[in-house]
Design a protein around this motif. Structure first.
Motif, PDB file in Angstrom:
ATOM      1  N   PHE A  40     -64.318 -22.191  94.668  1.00 41.29           N
ATOM      2  CA  PHE A  40     -64.405 -22.173  96.134  1.00 41.29           C
ATOM      3  C   PHE A  40     -63.569 -21.038  96.750  1.00 41.29           C
ATOM      4  O   PHE A  40     -63.437 -20.965  97.968  1.00 41.29           O
ATOM      5  N   ASP A  41     -62.999 -20.185  95.916  1.00 40.04           N
ATOM      6  CA  ASP A  41     -62.115 -19.118  96.404  1.00 40.04           C
ATOM      7  C   ASP A  41     -62.685 -17.758  95.975  1.00 40.04           C
ATOM      8  O   ASP A  41     -62.531 -17.335  94.826  1.00 40.04           O
ATOM      9  N   GLU A  42     -63.360 -17.079  96.902  1.00 36.03           N
ATOM     10  CA  GLU A  42     -64.084 -15.854  96.519  1.00 36.03           C
ATOM     11  C   GLU A  42     -63.174 -14.729  96.060  1.00 36.03           C
ATOM     12  O   GLU A  42     -63.525 -13.955  95.179  1.00 36.03           O
ATOM     13  N   ARG A  43     -61.990 -14.649  96.643  1.00 42.04           N
ATOM     14  CA  ARG A  43     -61.060 -13.597  96.221  1.00 42.04           C
ATOM     15  C   ARG A  43     -60.639 -13.852  94.759  1.00 42.04           C
ATOM     16  O   ARG A  43     -60.559 -12.933  93.949  1.00 42.04           O
ATOM     17  N   ALA A  44     -60.405 -15.128  94.441  1.00 40.36           N
ATOM     18  CA  ALA A  44     -60.023 -15.464  93.059  1.00 40.36           C
ATOM     19  C   ALA A  44     -61.174 -15.125  92.099  1.00 40.36           C
ATOM     20  O   ALA A  44     -60.955 -14.597  91.001  1.00 40.36           O
ATOM     21  N   LEU A  45     -62.413 -15.383  92.538  1.00 38.15           N
ATOM     22  CA  LEU A  45     -63.572 -15.074  91.691  1.00 38.15           C
ATOM     23  C   LEU A  45     -63.657 -13.567  91.432  1.00 38.15           C
ATOM     24  O   LEU A  45     -63.937 -13.131  90.320  1.00 38.15           O
ATOM     25  N   GLU A  46     -63.365 -12.784  92.468  1.00 36.63           N
ATOM     26  CA  GLU A  46     -63.403 -11.323  92.294  1.00 36.63           C
ATOM     27  C   GLU A  46     -62.373 -10.850  91.274  1.00 36.63           C
ATOM     28  O   GLU A  46     -62.603  -9.890  90.533  1.00 36.63           O
ATOM     29  N   LYS A  47     -61.241 -11.550  91.263  1.00 34.93           N
ATOM     30  CA  LYS A  47     -60.185 -11.158  90.314  1.00 34.93           C
ATOM     31  C   LYS A  47     -60.665 -11.252  88.862  1.00 34.93           C
ATOM     32  O   LYS A  47     -60.218 -10.506  88.002  1.00 34.93           O
ATOM     33  N   ILE A  48     -61.567 -12.197  88.586  1.00 32.94           N
ATOM     34  CA  ILE A  48     -62.087 -12.337  87.217  1.00 32.94           C
ATOM     35  C   ILE A  48     -62.741 -11.019  86.773  1.00 32.94           C
ATOM     36  O   ILE A  48     -62.498 -10.528  85.671  1.00 32.94           O
ATOM     37  N   PHE A  49     -63.560 -10.454  87.662  1.00 34.30           N
ATOM     38  CA  PHE A  49     -64.286  -9.223  87.303  1.00 34.30           C
ATOM     39  C   PHE A  49     -63.319  -8.045  87.168  1.00 34.30           C
ATOM     40  O   PHE A  49     -63.453  -7.218  86.273  1.00 34.30           O
ATOM     41  N   GLU A  50     -62.318  -8.030  88.077  1.00 33.12           N
ATOM     42  CA  GLU A  50     -61.288  -6.986  88.026  1.00 33.12           C
ATOM     43  C   GLU A  50     -60.505  -7.053  86.716  1.00 33.12           C
ATOM     44  O   GLU A  50     -60.333  -6.060  86.027  1.00 33.12           O
ATOM     45  N   ALA A  51     -60.047  -8.258  86.392  1.00 28.79           N
ATOM     46  CA  ALA A  51     -59.165  -8.419  85.223  1.00 28.79           C
ATOM     47  C   ALA A  51     -59.893  -8.046  83.934  1.00 28.79           C
ATOM     48  O   ALA A  51     -59.337  -7.407  83.053  1.00 28.79           O
ATOM     49  N   LYS A  52     -61.165  -8.431  83.831  1.00 30.74           N
ATOM     50  CA  LYS A  52     -61.918  -8.202  82.595  1.00 30.74           C
ATOM     51  C   LYS A  52     -62.562  -6.822  82.530  1.00 30.74           C
ATOM     52  O   LYS A  52     -62.987  -6.375  81.467  1.00 30.74           O
ATOM     53  N   GLY A  53     -62.734  -6.186  83.714  1.00 31.50           N
ATOM     54  CA  GLY A  53     -63.515  -4.958  83.763  1.00 31.50           C
ATOM     55  C   GLY A  53     -64.985  -5.292  83.545  1.00 31.50           C
ATOM     56  O   GLY A  53     -65.725  -4.566  82.888  1.00 31.50           O
ATOM     57  N   ARG A  54     -65.379  -6.433  84.101  1.00 32.68           N
ATOM     58  CA  ARG A  54     -66.749  -6.933  83.860  1.00 32.68           C
ATOM     59  C   ARG A  54     -67.664  -6.560  85.014  1.00 32.68           C
ATOM     60  O   ARG A  54     -67.262  -6.669  86.180  1.00 32.68           O
ATOM     61  N   PRO A  55     -68.911  -6.122  84.736  1.00 35.70           N
ATOM     62  CA  PRO A  55     -69.811  -5.797  85.844  1.00 35.70           C
ATOM     63  C   PRO A  55     -70.135  -7.035  86.683  1.00 35.70           C
ATOM     64  O   PRO A  55     -70.270  -8.141  86.146  1.00 35.70           O
ATOM     65  N   LYS A  56     -70.260  -6.818  87.972  1.00 38.27           N
ATOM     66  CA  LYS A  56     -70.527  -7.943  88.888  1.00 38.27           C
ATOM     67  C   LYS A  56     -71.910  -8.552  88.670  1.00 38.27           C
ATOM     68  O   LYS A  56     -72.231  -9.609  89.199  1.00 38.27           O
ATOM     69  N   SER A  57     -72.745  -7.857  87.874  1.00 36.47           N
ATOM     70  CA  SER A  57     -74.101  -8.344  87.627  1.00 36.47           C
ATOM     71  C   SER A  57     -74.135  -9.418  86.551  1.00 36.47           C
ATOM     72  O   SER A  57     -75.196  -9.924  86.204  1.00 36.47           O
ATOM     73  N   ASP A  58     -72.983  -9.749  85.994  1.00 37.10           N
ATOM     74  CA  ASP A  58     -72.923 -10.723  84.898  1.00 37.10           C
ATOM     75  C   ASP A  58     -72.382 -12.055  85.429  1.00 37.10           C
ATOM     76  O   ASP A  58     -71.213 -12.168  85.781  1.00 37.10           O
ATOM     77  N   PRO A  59     -73.253 -13.084  85.500  1.00 38.63           N
ATOM     78  CA  PRO A  59     -72.841 -14.346  86.134  1.00 38.63           C
ATOM     79  C   PRO A  59     -71.788 -15.115  85.338  1.00 38.63           C
ATOM     80  O   PRO A  59     -71.614 -14.905  84.146  1.00 38.63           O
ATOM     81  N   LEU A  60     -71.111 -16.032  86.051  1.00 38.45           N
ATOM     82  CA  LEU A  60     -70.018 -16.802  85.440  1.00 38.45           C
ATOM     83  C   LEU A  60     -70.456 -18.237  85.157  1.00 38.45           C
ATOM     84  O   LEU A  60     -71.286 -18.788  85.888  1.00 38.45           O
ATOM     85  N   ILE A  61     -69.884 -18.835  84.136  1.00 42.68           N
ATOM     86  CA  ILE A  61     -70.148 -20.247  83.835  1.00 42.68           C
ATOM     87  C   ILE A  61     -69.158 -21.107  84.632  1.00 42.68           C
ATOM     88  O   ILE A  61     -67.966 -20.805  84.680  1.00 42.68           O
ATOM     89  N   VAL A  62     -69.674 -22.177  85.249  1.00 35.39           N
ATOM     90  CA  VAL A  62     -68.808 -23.118  85.966  1.00 35.39           C
ATOM     91  C   VAL A  62     -68.446 -24.267  85.035  1.00 35.39           C
ATOM     92  O   VAL A  62     -69.321 -24.853  84.387  1.00 35.39           O
ATOM     93  N   HIS A  63     -67.143 -24.583  84.975  1.00 37.41           N
ATOM     94  CA  HIS A  63     -66.642 -25.659  84.106  1.00 37.41           C
ATOM     95  C   HIS A  63     -66.276 -26.869  84.945  1.00 37.41           C
ATOM     96  O   HIS A  63     -65.549 -26.747  85.931  1.00 37.41           O
ATOM     97  N   ILE A  64     -66.791 -28.037  84.508  1.00 29.64           N
ATOM     98  CA  ILE A  64     -66.518 -29.280  85.244  1.00 29.64           C
ATOM     99  C   ILE A  64     -65.984 -30.320  84.272  1.00 29.64           C
ATOM    100  O   ILE A  64     -66.162 -30.193  83.053  1.00 29.64           O
TER     101      ILE A  64
END
Ligand code: TXA
Ligand code: MG
Length: 366
Positions: A40-64
């Motif tokens: 629910f935190d878009e800035r935190a989600l962006e950090k994932i791509f920054e930290a990994k150097g991952r393209p934004k076109s690669d979707p993320l898995i949600v863990h529940i």
């Protein structure tokens, strides 16, 4: 800088607070370590791509941790519901990611702009307690630098992402917590309820098919993996993260085999006794034990031929191999014959780690 912090009753809430204040926390699952952020935190989600150097076109898995509140994440259409219910009941918690329609409210950073989302309920007890404690679902890719080998302990995460500010790495009491050791099966439920396996994992297509048939569902299950193995670094539309060069060690790697490769368009390379002095061999069931005396380092994923053990060891062996002093090449078993699905799931990682390059040993192919 990132920090590795031991999980204890006293530190539990530090991890929770980090997530709730918008930082990233790397945590173990039964497959590999995930790099978690609050969905629910878009800035935190962006950090994932920054930290990994991952393209934004690669979707993320949600863990529940439970099905409660999943309507905020997925939007299950009626034709898909039967397959979803059967597979989630049968295989969750566990190493299966189900790709289904995303809820309208889910951030499109998670879905990489698309309308589908991968959802998974891990079985690892530390992952489960962490998810319960934070109280929000976590988006988490594998916690490695993009394209590198996935991590199976806290130090691996630090080695790749140690420079990232504010990253907290949860170090579990158990040294090697990832019992499966390689990433989950990713299965997309198509609009008619049929299943396409986008990434092979510990849960095979035969098991998935069987689970559907037991509940009298007639949906088809097909495999998509390695379909596009020649399309190096080209994004595949239905599974953007599945590129040929993936899980790659930092030194050049090859798949080796005693039998001749018949795939004519594979690059062929031959290693002789002199070349082997700069090689690390990663073997299975002692197939290449004869090379031990010629190479810099020889490791066996499972000398007894236990494929589950091989899965647990693969990524950590790849990381050890790339760090062997003076090593120029890694030569990996092709795990032939691929007589079960687990072997082909592991071969998928090995083949991509080698970017599809195969090699022969001169004195073995004579
Ligand atoms: O075992 C796992 O799945 C680990 C642990 C941490 O849960 N996670 C993981 O995430 O391997 P990641 O991001 O490294 O790999 C996820 C794969 C990628 O290839 C991605 O493209 C694919 O799953 N994927 C995720 N969401 C998808 C979607 N909505 N549609 C198609 N493919 C998707
Ligand atoms: Mg990954």
């Amino acid at each position: 800088m990132a920090v590795i912090l031991k999980l204890t009753p006293a530190t539990e809430n530090i991890f929770k607070n980090a997530i709730l204040s918008g930082d990233l926390v790397a945590f173990p699952t039964e497959t590999v370590f995930g790099l978690g952020a609050n969905i629910f935190d878009e800035r935190a989600l962006e950090k994932i791509f920054e930290a990994k150097g991952r393209p934004k076109s690669d979707p993320l898995i949600v863990h529940i941790v439970s099905l409660e509140g999943i309507e905020k994440i997925i939007d299950i259409k009626s034709d898909v519901k039967c397959s979803f219910d059967v597979l989630s009941n049968k295989f969750w918690p566990g190493p299966l990611t189900l790709v289904v329609n995303a809820s309208e409210n889910l951030s499109r950073i998670v879905t990489a702009g698309g309308d589908y989302v991968g959802l998974r309920m891990p079985s690892n007890i530390i992952a489960r307690n962490f998810l319960k404690n934070v109280g929000v679902p976590l988006a988490a890719p594998s916690a490695n630098r993009f394209g590198h080998v996935s991590p199976t302990n806290a130090q691996h995460v630090y080695d790749d992402l140690g420079d990232y500010p504010g990253l907290l790495i949860l170090d579990p009491p158990q040294q090697e917590p990832c019992d499966v050791g390689f990433e989950s099966t990713v299965a997309k439920i198509m609009d008619n309820g049929d299943i396409v396996i986008l990434r092979q994992g510990a849960i095979g297509s035969i098991e998935i098919q069987k689970a559907l048939r037991e509940k009298k569902l007639k949906n088809n299950v097909t495999l998509n993996s390695l379909k596009n193995k020649e399309t190096n670094n080209t994004h595949i539309t239905d599974s953007p993260g599945q590129m040929l060069t993936h899980y790659s060690p930092m030194i050049e790697s090859f798949v080796i085999s005693k039998v001749s490769f018949d795939e004519k368009d594979l690059l062929k390379n031959t290693f002789d006794k002199q070349d082997l002095k700069a090689c690390v061999v990663i073997d299975f069931q002692r197939e290449f034990i004869g090379l031990k005396k010629f190479v810099l380092r020889y490791v066996d994923l499972s000398p007894e031929g236990n494929i589950m053990e091989a899965g647990r060891n693969l990524f950590s062996c790849l990381r050890t191999a790339e760090n062997v002093k003076d090593a120029k090449y890694i030569l990996m078993t092709g795990l032939y014959p691929h007589d079960d699905e687990l072997k082909s799931a592991l071969f998928d990682r090995i083949y991509r780690a080698a970017s599809g390059k195969c090699a022969q040993i001169s004195f073995l192919s004579e």
